[in-house]
Design an enzyme around this catalytic site. Structure first.
Site, short mmCIF file in Angstrom:
data_model
loop_
_atom_site.label_atom_id
_atom_site.label_comp_id
_atom_site.label_asym_id
_atom_site.label_seq_id
_atom_site.Cartn_x
_atom_site.Cartn_y
_atom_site.Cartn_z
N LEU A 147 0.86 -1.18 0.00
CA LEU A 147 0.00 0.00 0.00
C LEU A 147 0.90 1.23 0.00
O LEU A 147 2.10 1.14 0.25
CB LEU A 147 -0.92 0.00 1.22
CG LEU A 147 -1.92 -1.15 1.30
CD1 LEU A 147 -2.62 -1.13 2.65
CD2 LEU A 147 -2.93 -1.07 0.16
N ALA A 148 0.29 2.39 -0.24
CA ALA A 148 1.09 3.61 -0.27
C ALA A 148 1.88 3.76 1.02
O ALA A 148 3.05 4.13 1.01
CB ALA A 148 0.19 4.82 -0.50
N GLU A 149 1.23 3.48 2.17
CA GLU A 149 1.92 3.59 3.45
C GLU A 149 1.45 2.51 4.42
O GLU A 149 0.28 2.10 4.40
CB GLU A 149 1.67 4.95 4.11
CG GLU A 149 2.84 5.90 4.05
CD GLU A 149 2.87 6.69 2.76
OE1 GLU A 149 3.95 7.20 2.41
OE2 GLU A 149 1.82 6.79 2.12
N THR A 150 2.38 2.08 5.24
CA THR A 150 2.08 1.27 6.42
C THR A 150 2.54 2.06 7.64
O THR A 150 3.69 2.49 7.70
CB THR A 150 2.78 -0.09 6.37
OG1 THR A 150 2.29 -0.84 5.26
CG2 THR A 150 2.54 -0.88 7.66
#
Length: 415
Positions: A147-150
């Site tokens: 995902l874009a960020e974790t």
């Protein structure tokens, strides 16, 4: 009479006098099963107590490896020769290893931020950290999530009111953000997602929680009222709007008034970013963010913004990550919003981010000055799309970003 594992585990907890410990929280988060918990309990008992307790529990309930690993854990988790009265440090140390040949797993959730509907807004993974994770492991988890960020969230030890269930009782946390390729200094939507998990899933009753960061100071997320969210079109158009959690984030302001890196106004670079669209001006914020803002002409429509197809490879070739981390393209918002935007970050392994909270720490002050407003409505026009409210407070150098979040996946990740 033999005790079944569940009863025996409780029996061991009673013997160890676990009146204050993180173990109930670890059980609730799925970080321990009964067998693993018993290992931790035995590690907390003195050597003589281990024998006494084992005598009270018939051997067919507890395989020999349990006692062996429990004693090893007891030796392994002494912290500088001192006892840890709350067991927190010892528990973290125990959980950083594979116990009794079993895999450790951690709670991970997926949250769609800046939306009232599932599968809209910007998805982020949220990992509640109850074990020791090194940077390499966090990066691997982020790459696995893809995902874009974790966001990795950890309770800060030493909070006097944080009882056994730390995530539900604490109001101050540490947070770090990783894309699939690298760690980033700030991520607004993943911070909103983390707060949603703590408020909704962990049952935290705090009105405001704080996140301590490495590069962006202390961030705050508070519960927001429906009145504060009523400016958004979705507040009246969505049946779910009144049922989802609304929040307000305080982020550091990043006014885009710094000198633009050389070459950013070159026609070839702007063509790679926006094609033949008319460009009004280019702005830059040289903070830790290193965000470049391309402002399109006043007559640019939402349809034209959504139709842009940037050349990611040409953009990356023009600048290194040393100078530019991401580019946002923005234009007036028409009848429904004050402004619109898109966000591209190929330097961070993200061709296009769906909805970017941190981008609005630049967009808010820019459009606030242009329109003469302190509070603005915005939409980020990615394929998934999302909307938010931005309030600029120059007195405290803060941007307050309002949004909603929907939890869409609950689960555990095995390490």
């Amino acid at each position: 009479m033999a005790l079944p594992p569940a009863h025996a585990a409780v029996h061991l907890m009673d013997q160890a006098n676990f009146t204050v410990s993180p173990i109930p929280n670890a059980l609730r988060l799925g970080a321990l099963d009964e067998y693993e918990m018993a290992v931790i309990v035995i590690a907390r008992l003195g050597k003589s107590d281990v024998g006494r307790v084992v005598d009270e529990v018939e051997s067919d309930s507890w395989p020999t490896p349990l006692l062996t690993h429990g004693k090893e854990a007891m030796e392994r988790t002494v912290v500088d020769g001192q006892d840890d009265p709350h067991g927190y440090t010892r528990l973290r140390a125990c959980l950083s290893h594979t116990i009794a040949g079993k895999l450790i797993f951690i709670k991970s959730e997926e949250v769609d931020a800046f939306t009232t509907e599932p599968f809209g807004g910007n998805p982020a993974a949220v990992v509640l950290v109850d074990i020791v994770l090194d940077d390499a492991t966090m990066q691997k988890i982020a790459a696995e999530n893809n995902l874009a960020e974790t966001a990795f969230v950890e309770c800060i030890p030493g909070q006097s009111h944080a009882g056994p269930d730390l995530f539900s009782a604490a109001n101050m946390f540490q947070i770090r953000w990783f894309t699939p390729e690298l760690e980033v200094p700030l991520c607004g939507h993943a911070t909103l997602a983390a707060a949603a998990v703590i408020f909704s899933e962990c049952g935290n009753k705090s009105e405001t929680i704080q996140f301590c960061t490495r590069d962006s100071g202390t961030l705050e997320v508070s519960r927001a009222s429906s009145k504060e969210m009523s400016r958004l079109p979705s507040a009246s158009n969505s049946d779910r709007a009144s049922k989802v959690l609304a929040m307000k984030m305080r982020l550091p302001l990043a006014d885009p008034t710094d000198p633009v890196p050389q070459g950013c106004n070159d026609p070839s670079f702007l063509s790679a970013c926006v094609g033949s669209a008319q460009v009004r001006e280019v702005r830059y914020a040289a903070s830790a963010l290193k965000y470049l803002m391309v402002v399109l002409g006043d007559r640019t429509t939402r349809e034209e913004l959504e139709a842009l197809k940037p050349d990611m490879q040409a953009m990356k070739k023009a600048f290194s990550r040393r100078d530019v981390h991401a580019i946002m393209v923005t234009c007036p918002g028409g009848r429904d919003y004050d402004f619109l935007s898109r966000f591209f970050a190929p330097w961070m392994g993200i061709d296009e981010d769906h909805v970017t909270g941190s981008a609005h720490t630049l967009l808010g002050p820019y459009w606030g000055s242009r329109l003469g407003k302190e509070t603005l409505t915005a939409r980020q026009c990615s394929a998934r799309g999302g909307e938010l409210v931005v309030s600029v407070d120059r007195g405290t150098s803060s941007a307050y970003v309002y949004g909603t979040a929907v939890i869409v996946v609950r689960g555990s990740m095995y390490l």
